[in-house]
Design a protein around this motif. Structure first.
Motif, mmCIF file in Angstrom:
data_model
loop_
_atom_site.group_PDB
_atom_site.id
_atom_site.type_symbol
_atom_site.label_atom_id
_atom_site.label_comp_id
_atom_site.label_asym_id
_atom_site.label_seq_id
_atom_site.Cartn_x
_atom_site.Cartn_y
_atom_site.Cartn_z
ATOM 1 N N UNK A 17 5.423 60.139 103.930
ATOM 2 C CA UNK A 17 4.638 60.612 102.785
ATOM 3 C C UNK A 17 4.884 62.086 102.493
ATOM 4 N N UNK A 18 5.558 62.760 103.397
ATOM 5 C CA UNK A 18 5.872 64.171 103.203
ATOM 6 C C UNK A 18 6.768 64.304 101.973
ATOM 7 N N UNK A 19 6.397 65.135 101.024
ATOM 8 C CA UNK A 19 7.204 65.274 99.804
ATOM 9 C C UNK A 19 8.659 65.658 100.076
ATOM 10 N N UNK A 20 8.885 66.428 101.125
ATOM 11 C CA UNK A 20 10.258 66.817 101.423
ATOM 12 C C UNK A 20 11.069 65.652 101.980
ATOM 13 N N UNK A 21 10.418 64.691 102.610
ATOM 14 C CA UNK A 21 11.103 63.469 103.056
ATOM 15 C C UNK A 21 11.336 62.566 101.858
ATOM 16 N N UNK A 22 10.322 62.402 101.024
ATOM 17 C CA UNK A 22 10.445 61.535 99.852
ATOM 18 C C UNK A 22 11.555 62.020 98.921
ATOM 19 N N UNK A 23 11.719 63.324 98.821
ATOM 20 C CA UNK A 23 12.754 63.872 97.941
ATOM 21 C C UNK A 23 14.156 63.488 98.415
ATOM 22 N N UNK A 24 14.319 63.285 99.709
ATOM 23 C CA UNK A 24 15.630 62.964 100.271
ATOM 24 C C UNK A 24 15.728 61.521 100.763
ATOM 25 N N UNK A 25 14.835 60.676 100.306
ATOM 26 C CA UNK A 25 14.795 59.299 100.797
ATOM 27 C C UNK A 25 16.137 58.600 100.659
ATOM 28 N N UNK A 26 16.739 58.649 99.488
ATOM 29 C CA UNK A 26 18.022 57.951 99.280
ATOM 30 C C UNK A 26 19.091 58.482 100.228
ATOM 31 N N UNK A 27 19.151 59.782 100.404
ATOM 32 C CA UNK A 27 20.143 60.362 101.308
ATOM 33 C C UNK A 27 19.884 59.935 102.755
ATOM 34 N N UNK A 28 18.630 59.959 103.164
ATOM 35 C CA UNK A 28 18.288 59.552 104.536
ATOM 36 C C UNK A 28 18.679 58.097 104.755
ATOM 37 N N UNK A 29 18.387 57.242 103.786
ATOM 38 C CA UNK A 29 18.754 55.827 103.908
ATOM 39 C C UNK A 29 20.261 55.649 103.976
ATOM 40 N N UNK A 30 20.996 56.407 103.174
ATOM 41 C CA UNK A 30 22.459 56.308 103.188
ATOM 42 C C UNK A 30 23.020 56.750 104.533
ATOM 43 N N UNK A 31 22.512 57.843 105.066
ATOM 44 C CA UNK A 31 22.988 58.305 106.361
ATOM 45 C C UNK A 31 22.550 57.373 107.488
ATOM 46 N N UNK A 32 21.385 56.786 107.359
ATOM 47 C CA UNK A 32 20.941 55.825 108.368
ATOM 48 C C UNK A 32 21.896 54.642 108.428
ATOM 49 N N UNK A 33 22.412 54.229 107.284
ATOM 50 C CA UNK A 33 23.340 53.101 107.230
ATOM 51 C C UNK A 33 24.681 53.441 107.874
ATOM 52 N N UNK A 34 25.064 54.724 107.859
ATOM 53 C CA UNK A 34 26.343 55.156 108.437
ATOM 54 C C UNK A 34 26.178 56.562 108.984
ATOM 55 N N UNK A 35 25.733 56.660 110.219
ATOM 56 C CA UNK A 35 25.454 57.954 110.829
ATOM 57 C C UNK A 35 26.710 58.809 111.034
ATOM 58 N N UNK A 36 27.882 58.197 111.016
ATOM 59 C CA UNK A 36 29.120 58.928 111.242
ATOM 60 C C UNK A 36 29.806 59.343 109.936
#
Length: 170
Positions: free
Chosen positions: A147-166
């Protein structure tokens, strides 16, 4: 003891356990152990008895009650979910990491939308050396539930990196 007496005794023990007072929690544990001896096939009593041990940091004693609760019928879906979380978490705290992972993987398969189960599975994966899978799972959870606005702002990026950490760019 009649079923209605069992219900009253169980309700009182749950109230004592939920009080937050250490002495009352111990009294709840004693009552639940006695109740579970009188009702050995009662999944709800076994689950509440396991929980009473867990809140007193008596995890090793909680395991057989969790297992008994999960082996029987009579738990609501919500209680079954929480009993699986309790057992998996308890295995992890006891250093029984493979059993924790197995229990929590099965629980997540049954209850995929339960964030708590996924968080505890992430911890168990870390303990079994599955670091990449652990971080991926936990990042996905943060992205979905943060719920942190700074996390929500980067949600798509976090999800993309989670899918491919390397993943890197050159």
């Amino acid at each position: 003891m009649t079923a209605s007496e069992r219900d009253l005794e169980l309700a009182e023990a749950i109230r004592l356990r939920a009080s937050g007072d250490e002495g009352k929690r111990e009294e709840a544990r004693r009552r639940l152990v006695a109740l579970s001896q009188r009702w050995p096939d009662d999944a709800e009593v076994a689950y509440q008895t396991a929980w009473a041990h867990d809140v007193l940091e008596r995890e090793a004693e909680a395991v057989p009650y969790y297992r008994r609760a999960l082996a029987g019928d009579g738990l609501t879906e919500a209680d079954r979910c929480e009993a699986l979380l309790g057992l998996g978490s308890t295995y992890r705290v006891l250093g029984r990491y493979e059993e924790a992972e197995e229990t929590l993987r099965g629980a997540v398969a049954q209850f995929p939308g339960h964030g708590g189960l996924r968080a505890f599975l992430g911890m168990a994966l870390y303990n079994t050396g599955r670091y990449e899978e652990s971080v991926r799972l936990l990042l996905e959870l943060v992205a979905e539930t943060g719920e942190d606005p700074s996390v929500r702002a980067y949600r798509r990026a976090i999800e993309a990196y989670a899918a491919d950490l390397h993943r890197t760019v050159s």
